[in-house]
Design a protein around this motif. Structure first.
Motif, PDB file in Angstrom:
ATOM      1  N   GLY A  16       0.801  -1.223   0.000  1.00  0.00           N
ATOM      2  CA  GLY A  16       0.000   0.000   0.000  1.00  0.00           C
ATOM      3  C   GLY A  16       0.828   1.264   0.000  1.00  0.00           C
ATOM      4  N   ILE A  17       1.967   1.267   0.718  1.00  0.00           N
ATOM      5  CA  ILE A  17       2.743   2.506   0.849  1.00  0.00           C
ATOM      6  C   ILE A  17       3.727   2.654  -0.302  1.00  0.00           C
ATOM      7  CG2 ILE A  17       4.252   3.874   2.347  1.00  0.00           C
ATOM      8  CD1 ILE A  17       3.188   2.108   4.700  1.00  0.00           C
ATOM      9  N   THR A  18       4.579   1.638  -0.489  1.00  0.00           N
ATOM     10  CA  THR A  18       5.618   1.780  -1.505  1.00  0.00           C
ATOM     11  C   THR A  18       5.168   1.272  -2.871  1.00  0.00           C
ATOM     12  OG1 THR A  18       6.460  -0.354  -0.825  1.00  0.00           O
ATOM     13  CG2 THR A  18       7.531   1.575   0.126  1.00  0.00           C
ATOM     14  N   GLY A  19       4.000   0.618  -2.922  1.00  0.00           N
ATOM     15  CA  GLY A  19       3.575  -0.016  -4.171  1.00  0.00           C
ATOM     16  C   GLY A  19       3.156   0.985  -5.235  1.00  0.00           C
ATOM     17  N   THR A  20       3.464   0.638  -6.495  1.00  0.00           N
ATOM     18  CA  THR A  20       3.023   1.466  -7.616  1.00  0.00           C
ATOM     19  C   THR A  20       1.566   1.120  -7.931  1.00  0.00           C
ATOM     20  OG1 THR A  20       3.815  -0.288  -9.030  1.00  0.00           O
ATOM     21  CG2 THR A  20       5.287   1.575  -8.707  1.00  0.00           C
ATOM     22  N   ASP A  21       0.882   2.031  -8.644  1.00  0.00           N
ATOM     23  CA  ASP A  21      -0.495   1.746  -9.065  1.00  0.00           C
ATOM     24  C   ASP A  21      -0.538   0.495  -9.921  1.00  0.00           C
ATOM     25  OD1 ASP A  21      -1.334   3.986  -7.785  1.00  0.00           O
ATOM     26  OD2 ASP A  21      -1.346   5.254  -9.568  1.00  0.00           O
ATOM     27  N   VAL A  22       0.522   0.311 -10.737  1.00  0.00           N
ATOM     28  CA  VAL A  22       0.550  -0.849 -11.632  1.00  0.00           C
ATOM     29  C   VAL A  22       0.504  -2.142 -10.821  1.00  0.00           C
ATOM     30  CG1 VAL A  22       1.956  -2.092 -13.311  1.00  0.00           C
ATOM     31  CG2 VAL A  22       1.803   0.382 -13.423  1.00  0.00           C
ATOM     32  N   SER A  23       1.300  -2.204  -9.747  1.00  0.00           N
ATOM     33  CA  SER A  23       1.317  -3.432  -8.953  1.00  0.00           C
ATOM     34  C   SER A  23      -0.011  -3.612  -8.224  1.00  0.00           C
ATOM     35  CB  SER A  23       2.485  -3.429  -7.963  1.00  0.00           C
ATOM     36  OG  SER A  23       2.341  -2.376  -7.033  1.00  0.00           O
ATOM     37  N   LYS A  24      -0.582  -2.506  -7.736  1.00  0.00           N
ATOM     38  CA  LYS A  24      -1.861  -2.628  -7.017  1.00  0.00           C
ATOM     39  C   LYS A  24      -2.952  -3.120  -7.961  1.00  0.00           C
ATOM     40  CE  LYS A  24      -0.714   0.964  -3.749  1.00  0.00           C
ATOM     41  NZ  LYS A  24      -0.885   2.358  -3.416  1.00  0.00           N
ATOM     42  N   ASN A  25      -2.883  -2.624  -9.185  1.00  0.00           N
ATOM     43  CA  ASN A  25      -3.881  -2.994 -10.163  1.00  0.00           C
ATOM     44  C   ASN A  25      -3.849  -4.475 -10.496  1.00  0.00           C
ATOM     45  OD1 ASN A  25      -5.866  -1.570 -11.583  1.00  0.00           O
ATOM     46  ND2 ASN A  25      -4.830  -2.146 -13.483  1.00  0.00           N
ATOM     47  N   ALA A  26      -2.627  -5.051 -10.445  1.00  0.00           N
ATOM     48  CA  ALA A  26      -2.481  -6.460 -10.801  1.00  0.00           C
ATOM     49  C   ALA A  26      -2.776  -7.365  -9.614  1.00  0.00           C
ATOM     50  CB  ALA A  26      -1.052  -6.708 -11.290  1.00  0.00           C
ATOM     51  N   ALA A  27      -2.842  -6.785  -8.408  1.00  0.00           N
ATOM     52  CA  ALA A  27      -2.893  -7.620  -7.198  1.00  0.00           C
ATOM     53  C   ALA A  27      -4.311  -8.036  -6.817  1.00  0.00           C
ATOM     54  CB  ALA A  27      -2.264  -6.847  -6.044  1.00  0.00           C
ATOM     55  N   ASP A  28      -4.389  -9.111  -6.020  1.00  0.00           N
ATOM     56  CA  ASP A  28      -5.679  -9.550  -5.489  1.00  0.00           C
ATOM     57  C   ASP A  28      -5.955  -8.856  -4.166  1.00  0.00           C
ATOM     58  OD1 ASP A  28      -6.226 -11.796  -7.408  1.00  0.00           O
ATOM     59  OD2 ASP A  28      -4.271 -12.398  -6.639  1.00  0.00           O
ATOM     60  N   MET A  29      -4.879  -8.491  -3.482  1.00  0.00           N
ATOM     61  CA  MET A  29      -5.071  -7.743  -2.244  1.00  0.00           C
ATOM     62  C   MET A  29      -3.935  -6.752  -2.038  1.00  0.00           C
ATOM     63  SD  MET A  29      -4.361 -10.628   0.650  1.00  0.00           S
ATOM     64  CE  MET A  29      -2.727 -10.835   1.325  1.00  0.00           C
ATOM     65  N   VAL A  30      -4.216  -5.733  -1.225  1.00  0.00           N
ATOM     66  CA  VAL A  30      -3.208  -4.708  -0.960  1.00  0.00           C
ATOM     67  C   VAL A  30      -2.959  -4.664   0.548  1.00  0.00           C
ATOM     68  CG1 VAL A  30      -2.666  -2.244  -1.120  1.00  0.00           C
ATOM     69  CG2 VAL A  30      -3.964  -3.348  -2.947  1.00  0.00           C
ATOM     70  N   ILE A  31      -1.674  -4.739   0.922  1.00  0.00           N
ATOM     71  CA  ILE A  31      -1.296  -4.668   2.332  1.00  0.00           C
ATOM     72  C   ILE A  31      -1.014  -3.204   2.636  1.00  0.00           C
ATOM     73  CG2 ILE A  31       0.488  -5.414   3.995  1.00  0.00           C
ATOM     74  CD1 ILE A  31      -1.272  -7.661   2.927  1.00  0.00           C
ATOM     75  N   THR A  32      -1.886  -2.551   3.416  1.00  0.00           N
ATOM     76  CA  THR A  32      -1.764  -1.093   3.523  1.00  0.00           C
ATOM     77  C   THR A  32      -0.568  -0.642   4.351  1.00  0.00           C
ATOM     78  OG1 THR A  32      -3.304  -1.065   5.360  1.00  0.00           O
ATOM     79  CG2 THR A  32      -4.232  -0.675   3.192  1.00  0.00           C
ATOM     80  N   ASP A  33      -0.019  -1.512   5.213  1.00  0.00           N
ATOM     81  CA  ASP A  33       1.143  -1.083   6.003  1.00  0.00           C
ATOM     82  C   ASP A  33       2.444  -1.750   5.528  1.00  0.00           C
ATOM     83  OD1 ASP A  33       0.629  -3.623   6.794  1.00  0.00           O
ATOM     84  OD2 ASP A  33       0.604  -3.221   8.943  1.00  0.00           O
ATOM     85  N   ASP A  34       2.395  -2.391   4.354  1.00  0.00           N
ATOM     86  CA  ASP A  34       3.586  -3.021   3.749  1.00  0.00           C
ATOM     87  C   ASP A  34       4.224  -4.104   4.622  1.00  0.00           C
ATOM     88  OD1 ASP A  34       3.093  -1.036   1.940  1.00  0.00           O
ATOM     89  OD2 ASP A  34       5.154  -0.343   1.758  1.00  0.00           O
ATOM     90  N   ASN A  35       3.529  -4.586   5.633  1.00  0.00           N
ATOM     91  CA  ASN A  35       4.163  -5.423   6.653  1.00  0.00           C
ATOM     92  C   ASN A  35       3.909  -6.914   6.426  1.00  0.00           C
ATOM     93  OD1 ASN A  35       5.046  -6.544   9.039  1.00  0.00           O
ATOM     94  ND2 ASN A  35       4.112  -4.972  10.337  1.00  0.00           N
ATOM     95  N   PHE A  36       4.956  -7.700   6.475  1.00  0.00           N
ATOM     96  CA  PHE A  36       4.819  -9.152   6.290  1.00  0.00           C
ATOM     97  C   PHE A  36       3.829  -9.750   7.285  1.00  0.00           C
ATOM     98  CE2 PHE A  36       6.089 -13.466   7.474  1.00  0.00           C
ATOM     99  CZ  PHE A  36       5.982 -14.101   6.253  1.00  0.00           C
ATOM    100  N   ALA A  37       3.895  -9.266   8.539  1.00  0.00           N
ATOM    101  CA  ALA A  37       3.030  -9.826   9.582  1.00  0.00           C
ATOM    102  C   ALA A  37       1.552  -9.663   9.221  1.00  0.00           C
ATOM    103  CB  ALA A  37       3.319  -9.147  10.912  1.00  0.00           C
ATOM    104  N   THR A  38       1.244  -8.613   8.446  1.00  0.00           N
ATOM    105  CA  THR A  38      -0.147  -8.395   8.036  1.00  0.00           C
ATOM    106  C   THR A  38      -0.630  -9.525   7.119  1.00  0.00           C
ATOM    107  OG1 THR A  38       0.179  -6.043   8.243  1.00  0.00           O
ATOM    108  CG2 THR A  38      -1.672  -6.717   6.899  1.00  0.00           C
ATOM    109  N   ILE A  39       0.288 -10.037   6.298  1.00  0.00           N
ATOM    110  CA  ILE A  39      -0.100 -11.136   5.401  1.00  0.00           C
ATOM    111  C   ILE A  39      -0.501 -12.344   6.244  1.00  0.00           C
ATOM    112  CG2 ILE A  39       0.662 -12.658   3.530  1.00  0.00           C
ATOM    113  CD1 ILE A  39       2.671 -10.506   2.748  1.00  0.00           C
ATOM    114  N   VAL A  40       0.284 -12.594   7.294  1.00  0.00           N
ATOM    115  CA  VAL A  40      -0.019 -13.746   8.152  1.00  0.00           C
ATOM    116  C   VAL A  40      -1.360 -13.526   8.871  1.00  0.00           C
ATOM    117  CG1 VAL A  40       0.842 -15.214  10.009  1.00  0.00           C
ATOM    118  CG2 VAL A  40       2.439 -14.231   8.371  1.00  0.00           C
TER     119      VAL A  40
END
Ligand code: ATP
Length: 874
Positions: free
Chosen positions: A628-652
């Protein structure tokens, strides 16, 4: 309008704007009133009438209406009474109201997501560069876009460099188009050939541009087709698809059972055709879990809401389910597993010994630092002691140290003005700038040690390697700086010409500490049967040191570099993929190979990404997860979900939410289908035994829609068992009934059948009370009450694998109270005479009620004992 023909000057004056200062605040305000906001109107929502229409053509409703028609026919021809017709129609309406209400709340939850996908854009207004919500743009705004951005509105390019745009959303062409401010475009040119224009919703894959907004919202080319986009069908999760299949099969089973009953009743027992038809219809009703699809949608929507609260935005609904089943997480290192807060710790100037960054620098170290700074784009503003850094963290670390050592970057740049730049890219892992110096020009290149084209002597290379490794083993990211002098400004400015034959100046080692949560999150993932893999552009030694620190790289795992990966064949990679936990110095393209190799091994892969080049890997992964923070629009557009705090722990955390939603859906299936199955068995067995139908259509409907349906909704909010993150992920093609669910449901259906038939038998054939006596009607009342009560009580079985006394009745209050209400409604129906008449129920003695209650609680007791045995075994 086309906007391609006029000159830029003409356009600017037509739009009343200024290239340098942009629009004024007043102009923006006025244009907002004139043109509205830069948003697409939502697709036409289904009206209430359309929704009702959809429900009316559902197979269950059709069956019910058919039953109502037969009842009406009976009422007219035989004076049978209209009660049945009224009741059936009442239930059709109730089912519809419940369905539409729940659908609306799910829709609302999902619609709220759309607004979270809003994105910021850079605009110049009142002479100031600022970031605004793209929805705020108006025609005449001067915007700046760079690689990775999604274009926020239709705009005419004013200036551009190396600009490439991917316009597949509009033109279907996925190869990026080169755009140019000076292109001459004819008015007849199709969209794909209008090279001086940018179109809303398309993606910038390379370069940068300044442009003037010409159309916004529904007037943009994308807006014109937005209606079409909105009508695309809703995505279903794999489980939902399988449920749909199952529902079809259940209908067939019910149909066959209906035919069987019809034959037995008419030909063996000589009942009238109309009466028997009603029983056969009851069966069709019995087999259909009317409320299941709505509860599933609601559970998914609830999962989405929970994830938002925990920093995950779901962009495609099926991801809620898939993330829960993920078995491999491939994560970027920088910023996701680490903090992305770089601090230089060591510095080494050629022909000196390495020193700590905190020591006083001699001129050699100071020179290395200054060179690094000149070749950096990050800036620091210190106002009132407050530091604002703009730029990437690697470069920010350089600038911060420079300021700490008392040198001002702006002053340095004024002394050695930059005349050219070859930007950093993660494939080359280098960046070069050219500066004007006293006696000519100086080209400075900074980048990765193993990529920097320095002519090392063998001895010096050895020394440099030693220093590099000593930094990297301490988990430091190493950056090297080298230079080349020119008497005249070079004419060939390609990377091949500039980045070669350099003279080594020095290197720095910077720490990027792991996020404090990373280690625990990796461990949690491991416990949940999920392998974490680190993918990084950093050096293998640095990457391995950090991976060890956070538990990704253990003694059983290996690390591999992009170069080694390139040597490996697809077959070897597939065969050995489980050995590797760290991929270092890889480029985004390698990520796809890694995803595919894991998938070939049957694993469900979640992959993180932030850059433009990560998009294909994000699409290839089962769950593409953008930052969410460092991601480009292009990557967000291709993704199924967006991690808004860029944190690995959020994925878990998201995995846990996904598993909870999946489990709650399985609990709902367990709860509702065991009742549906038992209803088929009960009808079939009783008819075959010649006892007559124990329950009729309206009673079954009442059980399915009211007494099971309403508490069932609260299963969507059930909390997960603590053990949910201690079991293995569910494999890709596991059926609905996997992990013993089918067996549990079958057992439970048998138990329901036994107790209901026992009640039916006792009521019909055993005189347990003199004044009431035994009769078919009493038997039917017993059967109805027992089936309804026991299936409601069953909800306490399905909530958890633990005993209901351990998790507590009140830990899901809504569920508890709705279950109690359901039971009371059943009681009320049976004892309030006019209602009882309507549902073919008769008065029973206290003894009957006690027997009914004991039999109803038996399935609960049965499962509690089963759970106890299981615990003992475990
Ligand atoms: P990860 O993939 O874990 O997120 P990353 O994306 O930061 O890591 P890259 O950005 O590809 O990885 O960086 C790889 C290497 O490139 C670094 O080790 C460093 O040596 C070099 N590097 C990083 N940033 C710069 C920069 N701004 N200028 C020059 N070289 C850089």
């Amino acid at each position: 309008m086309l906007w391609v023909k006029e000159s830029v000057e003409q356009l600017l004056s037509k739009l009343h704007t200024n290239l340098d200062t942009g629009l004024t605040k007043e102009q923006v305000k006025q244009k907002h009133t004139e043109f509205g906001t830069n948003e697409f109107e939502e697709g036409k929502k289904e009206t209430l009438l359309q929704k009702i229409g959809h429900h009316l053509i559902e197979i269950t409703t059709i069956v019910l209406l058919f039953a109502a028609a037969i009842s009406a026919y009976l009422a007219i021809t035989t004076g049978y009474g209209w009660a049945k017709v009224v009741v059936i129609l009442g239930i059709v309406v109730l089912n519809m109201v419940l369905g539409i209400y729940q659908e609306n709340s799910a829709e609302k939850a999902l619609a709220a997501l759309q607004s979270m996908n809003a994105h910021l854009t850079t605009v110049v207004r009142d002479g100031v560069r600022m970031q605004v919500d793209a929805a705020e743009l108006v025609p005449g705004d001067i915007i700046e876009i760079v690689a990775g951005d999604m274009i926020p509105a239709d705009a005419r390019i004013i200036s551009s460099s190396s600009l490439q745009v991917e316009e597949s959303a509009l033109t279907g062409e996925s190869v990026p188009v080169e755009k140019d401010a000076n292109a001459v475009v004819s008015e007849k040119a199709p969209i794909g050939d209008r090279l001086n224009m940018l179109y809303s919703g398309c993606l910038v894959t390379n370069g940068r541009a300044t442009a003037v907004v010409v159309e916004i919202g529904m007037e943009t080319e994308m807006g014109k087709i937005a209606g079409l986009l909105n009508s695309t069908s809703k995505l279903m999760t794999p489980l939902q698809l399988r449920l749909k299949e199952l529902a079809k099969r259940l209908s067939i089973v019910a149909l066959l059972a209906g035919i069987l009953i019809f034959i037995i009743d008419v030909y063996v027992y000589g009942e009238t055709i109309i009466e028997t038809l009603m029983i056969a219809i009851s069966l069709a009703v019995a087999a259909v879990p009317e409320t299941l699809p709505v509860i599933v949608t609601l559970t998914l929507a609830y999962g989405v809401q929970n994830m938002v609260r925990k920093n995950t935005i779901i962009r495609r609904i099926p991801a809620v389910e898939t993330i829960g089943n993920t078995s491999v997480i491939c994560s970027d290192k920088t910023g996701t597993l680490t903090q992305n807060k770089m601090i230089i710790q060591q510095i080494w100037a050629a022909n000196h010994t390495p020193v700590k960054a905190t020591t006083g620098f001699e001129s050699a170290e100071q020179k290395v630092l200054e060179m690094l700074s000149l070749a950096s784009n990050a800036t620091i503003d210190i106002t009132d002691g407050e530091e604002t850094i703009i730029g990437d963290p690697t470069e920010s670390a350089i600038i911060r140290l420079l300021e700490e050592k008392g040198t001002n970057k702006k002053a340095l740049e004024a002394k050695y003005p930059r005349v050219f730049e070859l930007p950093f890219d993660s494939d080359r892992k280098l960046m070069t700038t050219i500066h004007q110096v006293e006696d000519g020009f100086l080209s400075i290149t900074k980048g990765a040690f193993d990529r920097i084209p320095v002519n090392f002597s063998p001895e010096f290379l050895k020394e440099a390697e030693q220093v590099h490794d000593s930094f990297a083993e301490k988990a430091l990211r190493v950056l090297v700086v080298a230079y080349k002098k020119y008497a005249e400004m070079p004419t060939d400015l390609s990377s091949e010409a500039l980045e070669t034959d350099l003279t080594f100046a020095g290197m720095v080692g910077m720490i990027d500490p792991p996020r404090p949560e990373s280690k625990a999150a990796v461990l949690a993932a491991k416990k949940a049967g999920i392998k974490t893999v680190m993918i990084t552009g950093d050096h293998i030694v640095t990457a391995s040191a950090i991976a060890k620190e956070i538990g990704i790289l253990t003694d059983e795992d290996k690390a591999i570099t992009g170069a080694e990966l390139a040597e490996m064949s697809e077959e070897d990679l597939e065969k050995n993929i489980r050995d590797y936990a760290v991929y270092a110095r890889v480029s985004p393209e390698d990520k796809i190979r890694i995803v595919k190799a894991w998938q070939k091994n049957g694993e469900i892969v979640t992959m993180t990404g932030d850059g433009v080049n990560d998009a294909p890997a994000l699409k290839a992964a089962d769950v593409g997860s953008a930052m969410g923070i460092t991601g480009t629009d292009v990557s967000k557009n291709a993704a199924d979900m967006v991690i808004t705090d860029d944190n690995f722990a959020t994925i878990v955390d998201a995995v846990k939410e996904g598993r909870t939603a999946y489990e709650n859906i399985r609990k709902t299936i367990y709860f509702l289908l065991s009742t549906n199955f038992s209803q088929i068995f009960i009808m079939l067995i009783a008819i075959i035994l010649g006892w007559g139908a124990p329950v009729v259509a309206v009673q079954l409907l009442l059980i399915n829609v009211v007494s099971d349906g309403i508490p069932g909704f609260f299963l969507s909010r059930e909390k997960a068992d603590d053990s949910i993150m201690e079991r293995k992920p569910i494999p890709k093609n596991a059926g609905i009934f996997a992990n013993g669910l089918g067996k549990k449901m079958a057992t439970q259906a048998v138990v329901f059948t036994v107790v209901t038939l026992a009640g039916f038998y006792i009521g019909q054939f055993v005189t347990i009370n003199q004044s009431i006596g035994a009769s078919y009607e009493v038997g039917m009342t017993m059967a109805f009450v027992i089936l309804a009560w026991s299936s409601v009580a069953h909800i306490f079985n399905v909530r958890s694998d633990k005993s209901i006394f351990t998790i507590g009745f009140l830990s899901n209050r809504g569920l508890f109270f709705s279950a109690i209400c359901s039971m009371l409604i059943i009681l009320g129906l049976a004892i309030i005479p006019p209602l009882a008449n309507m549902f073919f129920l008769v008065e029973m003695s206290l003894t009957h009620w006690i027997v009914a209650f004991i039999l109803s609680m038996f399935p609960l007791l049965f499962v509690e004992i089963q759970k106890l045995i299981q615990r003992k075994k475990a």
